[in-house]
Design a protein around this motif. Structure first.
Motif, PDB file in Angstrom:
ATOM      1  N   GLY A   1       0.811  -1.198   0.000  1.00 21.61           N
ATOM      2  CA  GLY A   1       0.000   0.000   0.000  1.00 21.61           C
ATOM      3  C   GLY A   1       0.850   1.256   0.000  1.00 21.61           C
ATOM      4  O   GLY A   1       2.012   1.231   0.437  1.00 21.61           O
ATOM      5  N   GLU A   2       0.275   2.345  -0.489  1.00 28.58           N
ATOM      6  CA  GLU A   2       1.023   3.603  -0.551  1.00 28.58           C
ATOM      7  C   GLU A   2       1.528   4.023   0.821  1.00 28.58           C
ATOM      8  O   GLU A   2       2.662   4.491   0.969  1.00 28.58           O
ATOM      9  CB  GLU A   2       0.133   4.701  -1.144  1.00 28.58           C
ATOM     10  CG  GLU A   2       0.812   6.050  -1.258  1.00 28.58           C
ATOM     11  CD  GLU A   2      -0.062   7.097  -1.938  1.00 28.58           C
ATOM     12  OE1 GLU A   2       0.411   8.233  -2.113  1.00 28.58           O
ATOM     13  OE2 GLU A   2      -1.213   6.770  -2.304  1.00 28.58           O
ATOM     14  N   GLY A   3       0.699   3.835   1.843  1.00 34.08           N
ATOM     15  CA  GLY A   3       1.098   4.227   3.188  1.00 34.08           C
ATOM     16  C   GLY A   3       2.202   3.365   3.765  1.00 34.08           C
ATOM     17  O   GLY A   3       2.918   3.786   4.676  1.00 34.08           O
ATOM     18  N   ASP A   4       2.344   2.134   3.239  1.00 34.50           N
ATOM     19  CA  ASP A   4       3.372   1.223   3.745  1.00 34.50           C
ATOM     20  C   ASP A   4       4.677   1.317   2.962  1.00 34.50           C
ATOM     21  O   ASP A   4       5.678   0.706   3.353  1.00 34.50           O
ATOM     22  CB  ASP A   4       2.866  -0.222   3.673  1.00 34.50           C
ATOM     23  CG  ASP A   4       1.619  -0.440   4.516  1.00 34.50           C
ATOM     24  OD1 ASP A   4       1.532   0.171   5.601  1.00 34.50           O
ATOM     25  OD2 ASP A   4       0.730  -1.210   4.088  1.00 34.50           O
ATOM     26  N   ALA A   5       4.657   2.054   1.857  1.00 39.63           N
ATOM     27  CA  ALA A   5       5.840   2.105   0.988  1.00 39.63           C
ATOM     28  C   ALA A   5       7.000   2.825   1.647  1.00 39.63           C
ATOM     29  O   ALA A   5       8.161   2.458   1.468  1.00 39.63           O
ATOM     30  CB  ALA A   5       5.480   2.789  -0.328  1.00 39.63           C
TER      31      ALA A   5
END
Length: 214
Positions: free
Chosen positions: A102-106
């Motif tokens: 996910g974008e937040g986990d990148a």
């Protein structure tokens, strides 16, 4: 004699034998260019995108999810980062074949560099130049997502493709694009050194796959 004086002197010399008064030949006719039909615009877009060494996949809109999954699987890619607003159906199809980040986990660019690919939507496509414009809305994510991974798979709808740059600028100037940062993508990242040796992937993805949903 200054450069300006030299240029003007050359202009006077070149026009010394012109005796017709200004305006005597009438107004210059204006030829208005008309946009081709939607079908031709899409054909032109696909041709010009491919000319930049990008891969173009023209598919029915209801097959986008399966095409995204098969594209990543066929290239042997093991992980993909996706924007927070990416279509849930696309995300689910990807999760069946690769690891979805996910974008937040990148996180940082270093973390992104370990991800094989990114899948995004887009804002506008320009047929005459083969350019895709991202406005980094929720389905496209922040700019960093599309610059670090080695492969970018970008989905664009047929109704997002316009004929030329003025049409694109006009569309991007309206809501909901107004005020957003824009990234103009014309093929994979490429540059040339002093000996004109082409190198890809220096300033962005080395591989660009465009999925045109019709």
């Amino acid at each position: 004699m200054s450069a300006r004086d030299e240029i003007l002197a050359r202009v006077r010399a070149a026009t010394a034998d012109v005796t017709t008064p200004v305006g005597a030949r009438g107004a210059t006719p204006v030829v208005e260019e008309t946009s081709p039909g939607p079908g031709r615009t899409l054909d032109l877009f696909a041709e010009n995108v491919a000319d930049y060494r990008a891969e173009v996949l023209r598919v029915p809109a209801d097959e986008v999810a399966s095409v995204l999954a098969s594209t990543l699987r066929g290239r042997g890619l093991g992980s993909v980062v996706v924007p927070s607003g990416l279509d849930e159906g696309w995300r689910a199809a990807l999760a069946e074949v690769v690891t979805v980040v996910g974008e937040g986990d990148a996180g940082s660019a270093a973390n992104l560099d370990r991800v094989d690919a990114v899948v995004t939507a887009s804002a506008v496509g320009i047929a005459s130049t083969g350019t895709i414009v991202l406005d980094h809305g929720p389905d496209q994510g922040r700019r960093e997502l599309t610059l670090v991974p080695d492969t970018h798979v970008c989905v664009i709808r047929a109704d997002q493709v316009v004929h030329d740059v003025p049409e694109a600028v006009n569309r991007l100037g309206g809501e909901p694009h107004r005020g957003r940062p824009l990234t103009w993508v014309s093929g994979p990242s490429a540059t040339s050194d002093i000996e004109l040796q082409r190198v890809e992937g220096v300033h962005g993805p080395r591989t660009l796959v465009v999925v045109l949903a019709e």
